[in-house]
Design an enzyme around this catalytic site. Sequence first.
Site, short mmCIF file in Angstrom:
data_model
loop_
_atom_site.label_atom_id
_atom_site.label_comp_id
_atom_site.label_asym_id
_atom_site.label_seq_id
_atom_site.Cartn_x
_atom_site.Cartn_y
_atom_site.Cartn_z
N GLU A 81 -12.90 5.07 4.88
CA GLU A 81 -13.04 4.26 6.09
C GLU A 81 -14.14 4.74 7.03
OE1 GLU A 81 -9.10 5.25 6.86
OE2 GLU A 81 -9.57 6.83 8.26
N GLN B 154 0.83 -1.20 0.00
CA GLN B 154 0.00 0.00 0.00
C GLN B 154 0.87 1.26 0.00
OE1 GLN B 154 -3.08 -2.01 3.08
NE2 GLN B 154 -3.57 0.10 2.64
N ARG C 108 -8.83 -0.22 7.87
CA ARG C 108 -9.81 0.70 7.32
C ARG C 108 -10.12 1.83 8.31
NH1 ARG C 108 -14.53 -1.11 3.16
NH2 ARG C 108 -14.60 0.88 2.14
N CYS C 109 -9.06 2.45 8.80
CA CYS C 109 -9.28 3.58 9.70
C CYS C 109 -8.03 4.43 9.75
CB CYS C 109 -9.62 3.10 11.10
SG CYS C 109 -8.24 2.41 11.99
#
Length: 786
Positions: A741, A224, A371-372
């Site tokens: 997110e 990523q 996802r945050c």
Amino acid sequence: MTEQAQPRKTVCGLGHSVKRKEDDRFLRGQGNYVDDVNLPRMLHMAILRSPMAHARIKSIDAEAAKAVPGVVAVVTGADLAAHNLAWMPTLSGDTQAVFATDKVRFQGQEVAAVIAEDPYVAYDALDLIDVDYDMLEAVVDPFKAMAAGAPLIRDEKEGQKDNSVYHWEAGDKDATERAFAAADKVVKLKTHYPRCHPSPLETCGCVADVNAGTGKVKIYMTSQAPHAHRTLFALVAGLPEQNIQIISPDIGGGFGNKVPIYPGYVAATAASLLIGRPVKWIESRSENLISTGFARDYHMEGELALKNDGQMLGLRVRLVSDQGAFFADAQPSKFRAGLFHIVTGSYDLPAAHVVADGVYTNKAPGGVAYRCSFRVTEASYLIERLVQNAAYELDLDPAELRLRNFIRPEQFPYKSATGFVYDSGDYHTALKLALEKVGYEDLKREKEAGRAAGKLIGVGIASFTEVVGAGPAKDYDIVGLKMFDSAELRVHPTGKAILKIGVQTQGQGHETTFAQIVAGELGIPPEDVLVQHGDTDNTPYGLGTYASRSTPTAGAATAVISRKLREKARKIAAHVLEADAADLEWDVDRFQVKGVPGKACTIQEIAFAAYTNPPPGEEAGLEGVHYYDPPNMTYPFGSYVVVVEIDEGTGVWKVRRMVAVDDCGVRINPMIVEGQIHGGLTEGYGIAAMQLITFDDDGNCIGSTFMDYLLPTAWETPKFETFATVTPSPHHPIGAKGVGESATVGSPAAYVNAVVDALAHLGVRNVEMPVTSAKVWEAIRQARAT
Ligand code: CDP
């Protein structure tokens, strides 16, 4: 020059639900994932993992494995140590074993690898490696790990006398004490945000190709953050950075799982270097679940101080973070507990104090931002659960309590008690819209009537505020690398363009939305803008995609570089039109001479002139690069309302309604934003209802397959009703805030609040996630017994 052409009013810039350009190749099965990369003479690597959570390694005998036909090499920690590669730095400035040399510290830890001509031969040969372990006492509970006499997990670290990773505080302790002294009521909640896993569809892997002839190290990697990974590879291995190329091709989901550097990447690269052939490593699902970055595992104690009329005065939080055996969170260096200290959420809370302790345990490392934005999810969960419970204690409606305490629109920019400056928000409107859509007043009546008739109905609210877009260089870096991001835009002579960005999509649709930003600024239709990312040789430097930072950072860089090119385009248009540059005005896709209808030069004509007829004294071409250092984070928000019904006999709970109002400022592509929200709400439901990785006392991981670690399927996933408000970010060039997110951050509390609400009249104030029917049944049983 166009004399008569009508301006093309729609080039599908901001606000258009343009279909995703990337889906063409995905729907045709023509995506190119790491496992699709097959190079001539490529070998395959399989990793031997520890069956024990804590054990000293007495010896490793790999002779039998080496003798298997097709096996080319066996690599152990000792082999790596000979090249100074047995340990590597983590993204939080700790160290992590690549392959264990002294002892193993979690079940699933990397111990050795087989490199073979065929992946099945490699996996079979793992069974023949004989490791003699001396089992040690494992500690999987962070509170036990903190107790005196607990086994020391990181005994190799100089000066490390216990299992403490860090102690960190934020906020004003004295002001918070004063707030509590003035309170009529203090509401407490002790809870655990359980260990869960991002579980991307594609597991982690790489193909490392070290070419001895050219010195080039090419690594196809599920990354990523390819640029940051390249720099770390250069620093760890001492390789010249210009010779390292990290290519992150199509990525099958990341959710934070593909931010850390894993031992497999390093080992495959070392093996390719030593053997002189490309080496592929693709992990299995169980390997991914037990050994790669977990998320959460936060033990939280919150106390909210209030007046009897509901006015919030202060918040006190005590945290214990279970970090596993290596501190490998991917988060800005300055903030040891991520961005947890945004725990005051959407509320005008004058005082707050957070105390956090990180603890080593015999579990896999991680703490990834699943996802945050780092630890904002845990923070949002805690405050939203506390507020709901406070409403019960004060006998106030939970919606009303929120509305009384929200930061008001005129208070923005708002400085929180822990130092965040919220850019913009209108929390009242979002919650009121959600309440209206769900039919809140009718529901309240139905709930009361249901109780009288023995029917358990609950309504749960969560009004979250996020903090995304890491981030401003003055505060945000990862191992020293500042968290700016970049965009390079080149407009070709025919008016088509290529945009190269420092972030990297894993399914979020950047190839479409980033082209739309260019379209909005320069008038080049999105289909004419090729977006390139994920290749360090061919894109400008950036810190990557996670924590919903792409739009706030690289999205902003894209808008700024487009605007810079537009200013150059003005000069070219003035030259072509033989007009004064000051007399030109921009109109969608062209410069128009003010007051002379039809006298205009389109962006395509300008691009052609940039290469064929540039103004005297002006550089030819139309291209540039911009590195964007955001002045602030962006603060998306929303209000979610969940309605559940519980079957008292079994504890089974079902979501009847899920209404979600999201505000991420200006929406570039509303369809893609909706998709992001649907995905996030589904993951939020999974976390609230079923996802849990746990361990027995010996540190055996329970949850190493999808039989034990449950993900929601279409069968369980509730139906979502989504709505929007739009409060632009005042500092982002196009007013956009991140959104990827938001729904995972905001929704778990809404689901749990709904279940607790259905049982609140019985005195129930908490049911721990994952909220299984067994836990609900037990909570009802206990409440009825008292
Ligand atoms: O960093 P990441 O891409 O995961 O998150 P993001 O910046 O929130 O973007 C997720 C997707 O939604 C991207 O394709 C964005 O460009 C898009 N988006 C949008 O269309 N409008 C917004 N206001 C925010 C994001």
